[in-house]
Scaffold this motif. Structure first.
Motif, PDB file in Angstrom:
ATOM      1  N   SER A 190       0.832  -1.202   0.000  1.00  0.00           N
ATOM      2  CA  SER A 190       0.000   0.000   0.000  1.00  0.00           C
ATOM      3  C   SER A 190       0.866   1.252   0.000  1.00  0.00           C
ATOM      4  CB  SER A 190      -0.894  -0.019   1.241  1.00  0.00           C
ATOM      5  OG  SER A 190      -0.084  -0.021   2.416  1.00  0.00           O
ATOM      6  N   HIS A 191       0.199   2.402  -0.043  1.00  0.00           N
ATOM      7  CA  HIS A 191       0.908   3.676   0.097  1.00  0.00           C
ATOM      8  C   HIS A 191       0.006   4.661   0.837  1.00  0.00           C
ATOM      9  CE1 HIS A 191      -1.375   4.112  -3.671  1.00  0.00           C
ATOM     10  NE2 HIS A 191      -1.352   5.417  -3.476  1.00  0.00           N
ATOM     11  N   TRP A 192       0.642   5.679   1.424  1.00  0.00           N
ATOM     12  CA  TRP A 192      -0.067   6.675   2.219  1.00  0.00           C
ATOM     13  C   TRP A 192       0.055   8.042   1.559  1.00  0.00           C
ATOM     14  CZ3 TRP A 192       2.539   2.578   4.109  1.00  0.00           C
ATOM     15  CH2 TRP A 192       1.929   1.787   5.088  1.00  0.00           C
ATOM     16  N   ILE A 193      -1.022   8.806   1.592  1.00  0.00           N
ATOM     17  CA  ILE A 193      -1.000  10.176   1.067  1.00  0.00           C
ATOM     18  C   ILE A 193      -1.570  11.132   2.118  1.00  0.00           C
ATOM     19  CG2 ILE A 193      -1.195   9.443  -1.347  1.00  0.00           C
ATOM     20  CD1 ILE A 193      -4.161  10.220  -1.206  1.00  0.00           C
ATOM     21  N   ASN A 194      -1.109  12.357   2.084  1.00  0.00           N
ATOM     22  CA  ASN A 194      -1.585  13.409   2.974  1.00  0.00           C
ATOM     23  C   ASN A 194      -1.213  14.726   2.319  1.00  0.00           C
ATOM     24  OD1 ASN A 194      -2.231  15.205   4.999  1.00  0.00           O
ATOM     25  ND2 ASN A 194      -1.126  14.117   6.626  1.00  0.00           N
ATOM     26  N   GLU A 195      -2.207  15.539   2.007  1.00  0.00           N
ATOM     27  CA  GLU A 195      -1.938  16.808   1.323  1.00  0.00           C
ATOM     28  C   GLU A 195      -1.228  17.802   2.231  1.00  0.00           C
ATOM     29  OE1 GLU A 195      -2.461  16.993  -1.834  1.00  0.00           O
ATOM     30  OE2 GLU A 195      -3.563  15.096  -1.961  1.00  0.00           O
ATOM     31  N   ASP A 196      -1.371  17.654   3.524  1.00  0.00           N
ATOM     32  CA  ASP A 196      -0.694  18.556   4.464  1.00  0.00           C
ATOM     33  C   ASP A 196       0.740  18.101   4.662  1.00  0.00           C
ATOM     34  OD1 ASP A 196      -3.040  20.002   4.839  1.00  0.00           O
ATOM     35  OD2 ASP A 196      -3.707  18.676   6.465  1.00  0.00           O
ATOM     36  N   LEU A 197       1.606  19.067   4.996  1.00  0.00           N
ATOM     37  CA  LEU A 197       3.023  18.763   5.217  1.00  0.00           C
ATOM     38  C   LEU A 197       3.499  19.397   6.523  1.00  0.00           C
ATOM     39  CD1 LEU A 197       4.356  19.367   1.580  1.00  0.00           C
ATOM     40  CD2 LEU A 197       3.976  17.155   2.699  1.00  0.00           C
TER      41      LEU A 197
END
Length: 600
Positions: free
Chosen positions: A532-539
């Motif tokens: 799988s992979h993880w995404i998050n628009e915030d940094l």
């Protein structure tokens, strides 16, 4: 004797005496040659008894422990209490009871996968005794107060190397699977293992070079690195490959990939089913890849700035000549990503905007916390390494490979010791391990600069401290859209360290975290259904905060990257073939540079 589940010893067969005689005669002859090669090599090198500077670290740890014996006594007491409990549990099992285990190996530890390690009381006791001792050793050395971070990391790393080496799985008499195999074959597995050991010593000219795969099954350009294309440009440091299109139209903006020159580029083109290069071509990208030279002593004075000039900048000029396009999307993998970021900072200072987007595969730019590779970076080790490189003009690729293998010793060293030498089996043909063994050399000047200025001094992250090609380097001047892919179990570029780049670059950044490690997490085609992979628009500044707010998605991150890259400019043009522009093909892909092996 009837074999029962978990019984390590079926009926024992005696070995064929003729086979034993032939094998031992061969052993004598080959051993004589190996010893001669080893002595010759020793005469040509400085025999530093402690090149890794381990002794000093352990002496300091010991003195710290002795200064506070209470902690050591506490660890010893805990160990003996657990050991007594284990004795008690084993005795109860032998009398028909079913007590639970005192300790279990970490999840994913494959050394004790054979059923006999749990079903047989003796081997279960051996397994748990080892795990208790391993825990005691690591607890004891980590309880030493007052060690600086570098020394503590070195002591912990080499203690784990020792603990891994002493696993009962690595010895004939304490490994039930090996004992079973020995009984079944009449000991011929050990004779075959001895032959395998001699062959590996011969491969290494007196040093052990463990064979991880059946390399006779692979040929670069025949069954790996087979995506069709042409070398359209070359210089001292690289061949630039342009791949044949598979679609009638392509994205207007070409894609250029800069792999690490620590390894060969075909990690991205192993087989058609797992080739990122072929997949990118199928998505409509005009793909170019830098295939770096495997340098010898004639390139000793090539520096990091030469890789910028003759690598990235030369590739951009060549792509414009080949396609007529001035603007490109660029990918850098590991060290290739560090090179890409450095060159982008140089280009930003020169107002050169030909690279319109940058993608970094598992790339460090802030080296403050480089993970366990930092164990190998200190003044004593760097000085010794530079002494070797000064004599040869390069770093031997096999030395680099050994370093990386030590980061995962159980998987990349000891599992093969058991399979090849104790079980007497030939390694399985595996494309990834063939690539891993196809090592490359490093030019002395470049490698010294990279280790000292980046790993040791962390100068790349400091604005205007590094000067390359007459330009001060400041990564904060990079304004292009950036895509960063890191992997959660990466031992080479830890994801929390690569994440620091999100706080550096000036343009819009997308950070994606993939499951698995430095290679498998990157080389993960959508059709595989793995990882799988993880995404998050915030940094946020804290990587743990990023992960806490991230969404996990099934499968490969490749489609996410393609959507990101094509969204910036989806203009289509007729497909371009190598040779259509001003650059004519030199030779078919994968070219000749990639075929040069470190042993040549």
């Amino acid at each position: 004797m009837t074999e029962k589940p978990g019984d390590p010893m079926p009926d024992f067969r005696l070995p064929d005496p003729r086979l034993v005689t032939r094998t031992m005669a061969e052993v004598a002859e080959r051993s004589q040659r190996i010893v001669g090669d080893f002595l010759k090599r020793q005469a040509e090198t400085d025999a530093n008894p402690d090149p890794l500077n381990i002794g000093g670290a352990f002496m300091e740890m010991t003195s710290r422990l002795m200064a506070n014996p209470a902690k050591l006594m506490e660890a010893q007491l805990g160990f003996w209490q657990d050991y007594i409990t284990l004795w008690s549990h084993t005795a109860r099992r032998m009398m028909g009871g079913d007590p639970g285990p005192v300790i279990e190996e970490p999840r994913g530890d494959r050394r004790f996968k054979d059923d006999a390690w749990r079903e047989n009381e003796v081997f279960d006791f051996i397994r748990q005794s080892y795990l208790l001792a391993a825990r005691y050793f690591t607890t004891a050395v980590n309880s030493a107060d007052g060690l600086d971070e570098k020394t503590a990391q070195k002591v912990d790393f080499y203690t784990r190397q020792f603990v891994d080496a002493m696993s009962p799985a690595n010895f004939v008499l304490t490994n039930p699977e090996v004992l079973r195999r020995t009984a079944e074959t009449g000991g011929t597995n050990l004779l075959k293992g001895l032959s395998n050991l001699l062959a590996d010593l011969e491969r290494g000219k007196g040093k052990l070079r463990i064979r991880m795969t059946d390399d006779s099954k692979f040929r670069v350009g025949e069954n790996i690195a087979v995506t069709p294309g042409q070398v359209v440009f070359q210089n001292d440091l690289m061949q630039l490959i342009q791949y044949n299109p598979t679609t009638e139209t392509v994205l207007k903006r070409p894609l250029v990939i800069f792999p690490p020159w620590i390894n060969k580029f075909y990690i991205l083109d192993l087989r058609p089913k797992n080739s990122f290069i072929r997949w990118a071509v199928d998505q409509g990208h005009t793909v170019f890849v830098a295939s770096w030279v495997n340098p010898d002593e004639s390139l000793a004075d090539k520096g990091f700035d030469d890789y910028m000039r003759e690598g990235v900048l030369a590739a951009l000029d060549a792509i414009e000549a080949a396609t007529g396009e001035r603007e490109v999307n660029a990918i850098g993998y590991c060290l290739g990503g560090t090179l890409l970021a450095t060159t982008l900072a140089h280009m930003a200072a020169r107002r050169d905007n030909r690279i319109k987007s940058a993608t970094y595969f598992v790339t460090l730019t802030d080296f403050e916390k480089p993970g366990e590779l930092g164990v190998f970076i200190d003044e004593e080790q760097l000085t010794a390494l530079e002494g070797k490189m000064d004599k040869r003009g390069f770093l031997d690729g096999r030395e680099m490979a050994t370093t990386f293998n030590m980061l995962r010793a159980n998987d990349l060293i000891w599992s093969f010791v058991v399979n090849n030498y104790l079980m007497g089996q030939d390694p399985f043909p595996f494309d990834l391990l063939y690539w891993n063994d196809d090592s490359t050399r490093m030019p002395a000047k470049m490698h010294s600069f990279y280790l000292r200025r980046m790993y040791q001094q962390n100068d790349l992250i400091k604005p205007n401290v590094l000067e390359l090609l007459g330009t001060k380097i400041d990564l904060r001047k990079i304004k292009v859209p950036t895509y960063m892919i890191s992997t959660r179990e990466d031992h080479i570029a830890p994801w929390k360290s690569t994440y620091r780049g999100t706080q550096i670059y000036g343009g819009k950044v997308r950070f994606v975290l993939a499951a698995s490690g430095h290679i498998a997490g990157v080389v993960n085609p959508p059709d595989s259904g793995k990882y799988s992979h993880w995404i998050n628009e915030d940094l946020p500044p804290d990587p743990e905060a990023w992960l806490a707010g991230a969404t996990e998605l099934a499968g490969s991150w490749w489609p996410d990257w393609h959507r990101w890259a094509s969204a910036m400019d989806n203009t289509q043009v007729p497909a371009r073939k190598p040779g259509d522009g001003q650059l004519k093909p030199i030779e078919a892909a994968p070219g000749s540079y990639v075929r040069v092996m470190a042993v040549d």
